[in-house]
Design a protein around this motif. Sequence first.
Motif, PDB file in Angstrom:
ATOM      1  N   PHE A  18      -9.565   0.837 -11.054  1.00  6.04           N
ATOM      2  CA  PHE A  18      -8.252   0.872 -11.712  1.00  6.04           C
ATOM      3  C   PHE A  18      -8.216   1.945 -12.795  1.00  6.04           C
ATOM      4  CE2 PHE A  18      -8.698  -3.352  -9.915  1.00  6.04           C
ATOM      5  CZ  PHE A  18      -7.452  -3.576  -9.337  1.00  6.04           C
ATOM      6  N   PRO A  19      -8.516   3.205 -12.437  1.00  5.25           N
ATOM      7  CA  PRO A  19      -8.465   4.263 -13.447  1.00  5.25           C
ATOM      8  C   PRO A  19      -7.044   4.418 -13.994  1.00  5.25           C
ATOM      9  CG  PRO A  19      -8.666   5.195 -11.233  1.00  5.25           C
ATOM     10  CD  PRO A  19      -8.837   3.716 -11.098  1.00  5.25           C
ATOM     11  N   GLU A  20      -6.934   4.822 -15.250  1.00  8.12           N
ATOM     12  CA  GLU A  20      -5.625   4.870 -15.935  1.00  8.12           C
ATOM     13  C   GLU A  20      -4.590   5.683 -15.170  1.00  8.12           C
ATOM     14  OE1 GLU A  20      -5.794   5.978 -20.019  1.00  8.12           O
ATOM     15  OE2 GLU A  20      -7.382   4.525 -20.481  1.00  8.12           O
ATOM     16  N   GLU A  21      -5.036   6.801 -14.577  1.00  9.31           N
ATOM     17  CA  GLU A  21      -4.053   7.669 -13.915  1.00  9.31           C
ATOM     18  C   GLU A  21      -3.417   7.024 -12.681  1.00  9.31           C
ATOM     19  OE1 GLU A  21      -8.261   9.157 -12.850  1.00  9.31           O
ATOM     20  OE2 GLU A  21      -7.197   8.363 -14.605  1.00  9.31           O
ATOM     21  N   MET A  22      -3.998   5.928 -12.188  1.00  9.31           N
ATOM     22  CA  MET A  22      -3.416   5.248 -11.019  1.00  9.31           C
ATOM     23  C   MET A  22      -2.338   4.235 -11.419  1.00  9.31           C
ATOM     24  SD  MET A  22      -4.627   6.560  -8.253  1.00  9.31           S
ATOM     25  CE  MET A  22      -4.742   8.164  -9.039  1.00  9.31           C
ATOM     26  N   LYS A  23      -2.056   4.132 -12.721  1.00  6.61           N
ATOM     27  CA  LYS A  23      -0.913   3.336 -13.218  1.00  6.61           C
ATOM     28  C   LYS A  23      -0.961   1.879 -12.759  1.00  6.61           C
ATOM     29  CE  LYS A  23       1.824   7.577 -13.158  1.00  6.61           C
ATOM     30  NZ  LYS A  23       2.960   8.317 -12.585  1.00  6.61           N
ATOM     31  N   GLY A  24      -2.148   1.300 -12.789  1.00  9.29           N
ATOM     32  CA  GLY A  24      -2.292  -0.119 -12.470  1.00  9.29           C
ATOM     33  C   GLY A  24      -2.564  -0.421 -11.014  1.00  9.29           C
ATOM     34  N   ALA A  25      -2.533   0.586 -10.151  1.00 10.49           N
ATOM     35  CA  ALA A  25      -2.792   0.356  -8.725  1.00 10.49           C
ATOM     36  C   ALA A  25      -4.296   0.327  -8.458  1.00 10.49           C
ATOM     37  CB  ALA A  25      -2.134   1.451  -7.887  1.00 10.49           C
ATOM     38  N   TYR A  26      -4.682  -0.364  -7.386  1.00 15.41           N
ATOM     39  CA  TYR A  26      -6.080  -0.418  -6.942  1.00 15.41           C
ATOM     40  C   TYR A  26      -6.388   0.850  -6.162  1.00 15.41           C
ATOM     41  CZ  TYR A  26      -9.985  -1.643  -3.850  1.00 15.41           C
ATOM     42  OH  TYR A  26     -11.167  -1.624  -3.147  1.00 15.41           O
ATOM     43  N   LEU A  27      -7.394   1.606  -6.607  1.00 15.14           N
ATOM     44  CA  LEU A  27      -7.784   2.853  -5.950  1.00 15.14           C
ATOM     45  C   LEU A  27      -8.846   2.548  -4.897  1.00 15.14           C
ATOM     46  CD1 LEU A  27      -7.698   5.983  -5.811  1.00 15.14           C
ATOM     47  CD2 LEU A  27      -9.506   5.989  -7.552  1.00 15.14           C
ATOM     48  N   ALA A  28      -8.490   2.790  -3.648  1.00 16.33           N
ATOM     49  CA  ALA A  28      -9.379   2.416  -2.550  1.00 16.33           C
ATOM     50  C   ALA A  28     -10.543   3.374  -2.376  1.00 16.33           C
ATOM     51  CB  ALA A  28      -8.580   2.333  -1.245  1.00 16.33           C
ATOM     52  N   GLY A  29     -10.371   4.632  -2.766  1.00 13.36           N
ATOM     53  CA  GLY A  29     -11.433   5.615  -2.572  1.00 13.36           C
ATOM     54  C   GLY A  29     -11.350   6.329  -1.240  1.00 13.36           C
TER      55      GLY A  29
ATOM     56  N   ALA B  18       0.838  -1.205   0.000  1.00 10.11           N
ATOM     57  CA  ALA B  18       0.000   0.000   0.000  1.00 10.11           C
ATOM     58  C   ALA B  18       0.868   1.248   0.000  1.00 10.11           C
ATOM     59  CB  ALA B  18      -0.905  -0.001   1.236  1.00 10.11           C
ATOM     60  N   THR B  19       0.334   2.311  -0.601  1.00  5.16           N
ATOM     61  CA  THR B  19       1.028   3.592  -0.574  1.00  5.16           C
ATOM     62  C   THR B  19       0.012   4.705  -0.784  1.00  5.16           C
ATOM     63  OG1 THR B  19       2.970   4.797  -1.378  1.00  5.16           O
ATOM     64  CG2 THR B  19       1.605   3.720  -3.048  1.00  5.16           C
ATOM     65  N   ILE B  20       0.502   5.955  -0.846  1.00  2.00           N
ATOM     66  CA  ILE B  20      -0.353   7.127  -1.017  1.00  2.00           C
ATOM     67  C   ILE B  20       0.149   7.908  -2.224  1.00  2.00           C
ATOM     68  CG2 ILE B  20      -1.192   9.253   0.058  1.00  2.00           C
ATOM     69  CD1 ILE B  20      -0.619   7.837   2.790  1.00  2.00           C
ATOM     70  N   VAL B  21      -0.784   8.270  -3.105  1.00  2.00           N
ATOM     71  CA  VAL B  21      -0.407   8.946  -4.352  1.00  2.00           C
ATOM     72  C   VAL B  21      -1.255  10.197  -4.552  1.00  2.00           C
ATOM     73  CG1 VAL B  21       0.276   6.755  -5.430  1.00  2.00           C
ATOM     74  CG2 VAL B  21      -2.057   7.613  -5.768  1.00  2.00           C
ATOM     75  N   ASN B  22      -0.823  11.037  -5.509  1.00  2.00           N
ATOM     76  CA  ASN B  22      -1.621  12.198  -5.899  1.00  2.00           C
ATOM     77  C   ASN B  22      -2.482  11.856  -7.109  1.00  2.00           C
ATOM     78  OD1 ASN B  22       0.138  12.215  -8.089  1.00  2.00           O
ATOM     79  ND2 ASN B  22       1.390  13.892  -7.277  1.00  2.00           N
ATOM     80  N   GLU B  23      -3.138  12.882  -7.697  1.00  2.00           N
ATOM     81  CA  GLU B  23      -4.051  12.614  -8.816  1.00  2.00           C
ATOM     82  C   GLU B  23      -3.361  11.987 -10.012  1.00  2.00           C
ATOM     83  OE1 GLU B  23      -4.115  15.750  -7.329  1.00  2.00           O
ATOM     84  OE2 GLU B  23      -6.171  16.519  -7.316  1.00  2.00           O
ATOM     85  N   ALA B  24      -2.068  12.231 -10.149  1.00  2.00           N
ATOM     86  CA  ALA B  24      -1.325  11.689 -11.288  1.00  2.00           C
ATOM     87  C   ALA B  24      -0.812  10.273 -11.029  1.00  2.00           C
ATOM     88  CB  ALA B  24      -0.151  12.618 -11.619  1.00  2.00           C
ATOM     89  N   GLY B  25      -1.099   9.750  -9.834  1.00  2.00           N
ATOM     90  CA  GLY B  25      -0.634   8.400  -9.523  1.00  2.00           C
ATOM     91  C   GLY B  25       0.788   8.349  -9.002  1.00  2.00           C
ATOM     92  N   ASP B  26       1.377   9.514  -8.708  1.00  2.00           N
ATOM     93  CA  ASP B  26       2.750   9.563  -8.189  1.00  2.00           C
ATOM     94  C   ASP B  26       2.722   9.546  -6.665  1.00  2.00           C
ATOM     95  OD1 ASP B  26       3.782   9.868 -10.810  1.00  2.00           O
ATOM     96  OD2 ASP B  26       3.319  12.022 -10.734  1.00  2.00           O
ATOM     97  N   GLU B  27       3.660   8.801  -6.070  1.00  2.00           N
ATOM     98  CA  GLU B  27       3.703   8.692  -4.614  1.00  2.00           C
ATOM     99  C   GLU B  27       4.006  10.048  -3.981  1.00  2.00           C
ATOM    100  OE1 GLU B  27       5.430   5.373  -2.600  1.00  2.00           O
ATOM    101  OE2 GLU B  27       5.506   4.171  -4.442  1.00  2.00           O
ATOM    102  N   VAL B  28       3.369  10.294  -2.839  1.00  2.00           N
ATOM    103  CA  VAL B  28       3.619  11.536  -2.108  1.00  2.00           C
ATOM    104  C   VAL B  28       4.436  11.216  -0.856  1.00  2.00           C
ATOM    105  CG1 VAL B  28       1.504  12.616  -2.949  1.00  2.00           C
ATOM    106  CG2 VAL B  28       1.476  11.386  -0.784  1.00  2.00           C
ATOM    107  N   ASN B  29       5.102  12.222  -0.350  1.00  2.00           N
ATOM    108  CA  ASN B  29       5.938  12.031   0.831  1.00  2.00           C
ATOM    109  C   ASN B  29       5.082  11.745   2.059  1.00  2.00           C
ATOM    110  OD1 ASN B  29       8.263  12.611  -0.645  1.00  2.00           O
ATOM    111  ND2 ASN B  29       8.026  14.819  -0.290  1.00  2.00           N
ATOM    112  N   ASP B  30       5.693  11.086   3.038  1.00  2.00           N
ATOM    113  CA  ASP B  30       5.000  10.873   4.298  1.00  2.00           C
ATOM    114  C   ASP B  30       4.566  12.218   4.870  1.00  2.00           C
ATOM    115  OD1 ASP B  30       5.400   8.228   4.017  1.00  2.00           O
ATOM    116  OD2 ASP B  30       6.916   8.014   5.577  1.00  2.00           O
ATOM    117  N   GLN B  31       3.459  12.170   5.610  1.00  2.00           N
ATOM    118  CA  GLN B  31       2.850  13.333   6.234  1.00  2.00           C
ATOM    119  C   GLN B  31       2.154  14.257   5.234  1.00  2.00           C
ATOM    120  OE1 GLN B  31       5.143  14.943   9.648  1.00  2.00           O
ATOM    121  NE2 GLN B  31       6.697  13.451   9.097  1.00  2.00           N
TER     122      GLN B  31
END
Length: 654
Positions: free
Chosen positions: A493-504, A450-463
Amino acid sequence: MSNIQSVMHENRVFNPSEAFVKQANVSGMAAYKAMCAEAEKDYAGFWSKLARETLLWHKPFTKTLDESNAPFYKWFEDGELNVSYNCLDRHLTTQPEKTAIIFEADDGKVTRVSYRELHTRVCQFANGLKARCIKKGDRVIVYMPMSVEAVIAMQACARIGAIHSVVFGGFSSKSLHERITDAQAVAVITADGQYRGGKAMALKPAVDEALGMGGCDMVHTVVVYKRTGGDVQWSSNNVWWTDVVAGQGDTCEPEWVGAEHPLFILYTSGSTGKPKGVQHSTGGYLLGAMASMKWVFDYKPADIFWCTADVGWITGHSYVAYGPLAMGATEVIFEGVPTYPDAGRFWKMIQDHKVTTFYTAPTAIRSLIKLGGDLPNKYDLSSLRLLGTVGEPINPEAWMWYYNTVGHANCPIVDTWWQTETGCHMIAPLPGAMPIKPGTCTLPLPGIIATIVNEAGDEVNDQHGGFLVIKKPFPSQIRTIWGDPERYKKGYFPEEMKGAYLAGDSSHRDEDGYFWIMGRIDDVLNVSGHRLGTMEIESALVSNPLVAEAAVVGKPHEIKGEAVVAFVVLKGARPADAAAAKKLAEELRNWVGKEIGPIAKPDEIRFGENLPKTRSGKIMRRLLRAIAKGEEITQDVSTLENPAILEQLKEVIR
């Protein structure tokens, strides 16, 4: 989304005791990290080994994960097994007389069912279903009270390869009709009625009404369990449960199905549009339920396990109907409500049945605090060794009450994040492995990336807040939306999430990498350019000693973008008049300003004796949004436990 702001600060840390760590199935952080490293090094190998060790296979699998048609993933595809066999038959040679289910009825009557008896009753009912021409792949609706029979119905469907779809007994005939027609079910299993809080409530009329709405010609059988003895209308395709099992043999050869065969469809209520039929597999789903029982609930053979969820929800599937039985546990099933005959009912049941593991919802916990915060002290709760929460984030103050008053500071709390779509826990404490902080679900289970991403599907820093995603497919996840694969792909699995499962859900991580759930993505408020999670404002309100419960929604504001509207339930009576209400509202606004910051102060606070909840205790936030906006409520409110509360909540105090 990368600038969703976390405004909640929690520094309290609770370490598991040495004694708990020593006996835990996953003992210490080093053991947890070793399992995570194993999964990272060889992902497919990790799950393959676990599946071979955990499940009983009729035909072993040779393929672990097929990603060729992503996101329609397949796990253990060429293996064959049966869920009912894994839950019941496996225990017949080792512990046939062990109590599988302790059932406590609404009136307090207790029934105990052994694994041998449960196996016999499931086989008899399965044979009865087959005699009614119900076969592998057929869909069967289960619309039952919380009962041993509900579990038998689910297990019997699994035994013959029929696909069950359980509909919560509080849902209306319209909701039932939508699910019958979408699944194209051939049979409905129901009861004449159910008992809740000392009252008999009819169930069968809703089935009759649903079937009368049209489009249900494929339903050829309606099985009726006699629970209350109430009057029922009778049709030619109706049959009593007792007649279905009469004369049936007490063994039934399991239908061996492929690991990807659908075990069940579970409809999410869908705040807008048609309900979504979440389709789960057989092998991967059961593996998730069993692994989480072992890791998160630290299951031991001597445990008395009690999950308070109804089988109409995913929690009741995974941690009532399947997970505990597959592990060979003794579990408690309760028909009634926690407030009948008084607010001590849960605590008395824990005392009487010597419950060791207690798993319930934060909504229930907050309601019980309101009804009698010191009540648990009147009961002997010394049997408890582990507490759990499910369904929504738990605010730290409710967590602390649960920890101190119910668990006497001796029981770790597993705050579990997961969804109907994930089938089992995804992020949750392993109670003998990691320190716990009030309000966080902590770290992902081994094998869950699991991780946290922005709208473009890129990981964001902790906090920094963002979208919670799961980067790799996992065995227990949703396979598709029944009959609507495109909705599945677009929603999860929207395209912008780059294959990751979007939990909502929106989330952030703290300095220790712990995940904090901030609410649903659509529950994020944009206030003067600041993006705030509603859960954190709710938590701040509930930390006030006068407040029992709170729900926060947004409504359009011409200057700020969105205004914060809070619906508050007090521990005592509502304010006596408008002046008192206005004064208290201002006190609470200032409290939130002090706890979080001025930006989070509610623009409006409305007081009610309760919040609009379904009979399962879920707050219907879409109704609160409509009330906040002053819109007419056009949605179906028949599933509400307390529809009269809606008028009360329309009163505005600025």
